[in-house]
Design a protein around this motif. Structure first.
Motif, PDB file in Angstrom:
ATOM      1  N   THR A 290       0.813  -1.223   0.000  1.00 26.98           N
ATOM      2  CA  THR A 290       0.000   0.000   0.000  1.00 26.98           C
ATOM      3  C   THR A 290       0.846   1.273   0.000  1.00 26.98           C
ATOM      4  N   ILE A 291       2.167   1.147   0.131  1.00 26.21           N
ATOM      5  CA  ILE A 291       3.048   2.313   0.220  1.00 26.21           C
ATOM      6  C   ILE A 291       3.597   2.634  -1.160  1.00 26.21           C
ATOM      7  N   ALA A 297       7.612   8.551   1.859  1.00 28.28           N
ATOM      8  CA  ALA A 297       6.508   8.047   2.670  1.00 28.28           C
ATOM      9  C   ALA A 297       6.979   7.940   4.107  1.00 28.28           C
ATOM     10  N   THR A 302       2.867   4.393   8.104  1.00 29.94           N
ATOM     11  CA  THR A 302       2.355   3.438   7.126  1.00 29.94           C
ATOM     12  C   THR A 302       2.747   1.994   7.410  1.00 29.94           C
TER      13      THR A 302
END
Length: 557
Positions: A290-291, A297, A302
């Motif tokens: 999902t990153i 990020a 996350t």
């Protein structure tokens, strides 16, 4: 040394930052001016003329506590400098002194402007007790302040290369200082045990060496009738269990504590936990998917923070649709101090247990209900589950975030792991030692008088161990301040020792091996998104990152 002046600055002793310990950026010169009003123009000319940065901020001017909190929040902000000279006008002066005492790793020096006329002493903590340089100015005339501060900064620069030496008298131990390897080294060299006095807490002692820690924590005299543990429920009103420790912990009956540990501890063996590995690997990959790989990020938000909660949900058989509920409880609601009752969690766990009785799964609740059968006391399993959940998310998050940061700050160690994945076992053990997610073990009551290195500890006092000091003890670790992911002999005490040894040690090891190993395998070129000196750590009883900006695959569109 503290300097008190009306129109000039005198000499001040400077303790230079060492190495690349978190929260310290060597060579950065920042003066943070608090509540300057309209008096900063001449000061800014002086400061910037010397090549320093000057930042200004307004904080509460009539409430010392609120002022301290505001300055602490400023230092914790992502764009704040790692170290700064704090200059405070009026009430901001003594507040800056208070902050410097609590967070010495963030304050390079302190300047108090407009101190009351009592011999140059600001209210609150005496400036003479600080370990950083301090300057007190009674007058707040713009020209006078600029001239005095200029001379003070010049002296700081002159002595900035001086090797740090132990001050003649160490400051009172605060939670922040217990995180500091350098402070713990000084204490360890001074002796194996030291007395701490903290408001609202019983007389306490801190162990500061590996040998003293293992020997003392194995003492039968520390296995008393009451135990201090994580605040997984409200404190009992029973006078016999009056809590005298830190406010985010509670005191429970010693026999109950032992019973809860036995109930689940026998099912958290390495062999049992290994059965969870395929599921944990799947969840780790799914989270990383999902990153965005090619852009900055925050790996803390996350990955490092949600993964331990997901692991706990897998351990307890929590349905996927309920994960957000558990996350909200552990990450948001459990931050209240003292801990709230959270009776809805008890109801939720009872429902999980009932479901497991009818259809046991391959998880901790299933293992316990199948093995215990009719002997199982539901209240005990609810309490044990809450105990594991409360203690099982913060430390893994700290280990993952701080551990990955430590590896990326040392590219040779990261490349070593990437090139040789078989090192993941020793790498995780070394990160446990180097990071030490919980710097201080849970305090124990001395049920009877004990002796530590010739120091008598009276009955009723509290005893805790500095796991940082033990894990950096040169008597047990070669080059203890270096990160060596191939370190073979590694008897670290990150999981504690004795009857408080971490129940979830096997799970924590597997979780870290999967998380760090998967990052190294899938993203070998992963790098910090900006200069390592820009990493910011929140300082309290546990040192943890506020964010961890990385790029998983630099150069990928």
């Amino acid at each position: 040394m503290t300097t008190v002046a009306d129109d000039a600055a005198g000499e001040a002793l400077v303790a230079a930052p060492r190495g690349d310990e978190p929260g310290r950026r060597a060579g950065e010169h920042v003066l943070m001016v608090l509540n300057p009003g309209n008096r900063s123009r001449r000061l800014q000319e002086e400061v910037t003329g010397r090549g320093w940065q000057m930042r200004t901020a307004d904080v509460p001017a009539d409430d010392l506590t609120a002022c301290v909190e505001a300055i602490t929040d400023l230092l914790a902000a992502p764009q704040s400098p790692d170290r700064a000279v704090l200059l405070g006008y009026g009430m901001a002066g003594p507040a800056a002194v208070e902050v410097a005492d609590r967070h010495p790793e963030r304050a390079a020096a302190v300047v108090v402007v407009g101190a009351p006329e009592n011999g140059g002493q600001a209210p609150g903590i005496p400036v003479a007790e600080l370990t950083c340089p301090a300057l007190v100015l009674a007058a707040d005339n713009g020209e006078t302040v600029a001239s005095a501060v200029g001379s003070f900064l010049e002296e700081l620069e002159r002595q900035a290369g001086t090797e740090f030496t132990c001050p003649a008298r160490l400051p009172a131990l605060t939670p922040v200082l217990l995180n500091e390897p350098e402070v713990m080294r000084q204490l360890r060299e001074m002796g194996p045990v030291h007395r701490i006095n903290a408001p609202g807490v019983a007389t306490s002692w801190i162990l500061t060496g590996h040998r003293a820690t293992t020997a003392t924590l194995a003492e039968a005299g520390l296995a008393g009738e009451a135990e201090i543990t994580a605040g997984f429920r409200l404190q009992s009103a029973d006078p016999a269990l009056a809590h005298r420790g830190e406010q985010d912990l509670i005191t429970i009956d010693g026999r109950e504590h032992a019973r809860l540990r036995r109930l689940v501890g026998q099912y958290l063996t390495p062999r049992r936990v290994e059965r969870l590995r395929p599921r944990l690997q799947y969840e780790t990959d799914a989270l990383l998917d999902t990153i965005p790989p090619g852009e900055p990020a925050d790996l803390l938000q996350t990955f490092a923070r949600p993964l331990p909660v997901i692991v706990l949900c897998e351990l307890f058989g929590v349905p996927r649709q309920d994960r957000d509920y558990i996350y909200d409880w552990l990450v948001n609601r459990m931050t209240s101090r003292p801990p709230g009752a959270h009776g809805d969690i008890d109801d939720y766990l009872r429902a999980l247990i009932a479901s497991s009785r009818g259809r046991p799964g391959d998880d901790l609740l299933g293992w316990v209900v199948q093995a215990e059968g009719d002997r199982l006391r539901e209240d005990d399993l609810v309490s044990a589950a809450r105990l594991l959940m409360v203690g099982g998310h913060r430390a893994p998050t700290t280990l993952l975030a701080n551990g990955v940061a430590a590896l990326l700050r040392r590219p040779d160690q990261w490349k070593r792991l990437v090139d040789d994945p078989a090192l993941i076992g020793t790498a995780v053990e070394e990160l446990l030692r180097f990071v030490t997610p919980f710097p201080v073990g849970l305090a124990r009551h001395a049920a009877c008088p004990i002796d530590v290195g010739g120091v008598p500890i009276p009955r009723g006092d509290l005893m805790a161990a500095s796991l940082v000091a033990a894990n950096r003890d040169p008597s047990f670790f070669t080059d203890p301040d270096a990160l060596d992911i191939g370190r073979a002999a590694n008897p670290h005490l990150a999981f504690g020792h004795g009857h408080h040894y971490c129940l979830g040690a096997a799970l924590a090891r597997v979780q870290a091996q999967i998380a760090v190993g998967t990052l190294a395998r899938r993203f070998p070129r992963m790098a910090l998104a900006h200069d390592p000196g820009g990493l910011h750590y929140r300082q309290n009883r546990v040192r943890y990152l506020l964010e961890l900006p990385v790029v998983l695959e630099p150069g990928r569109p």
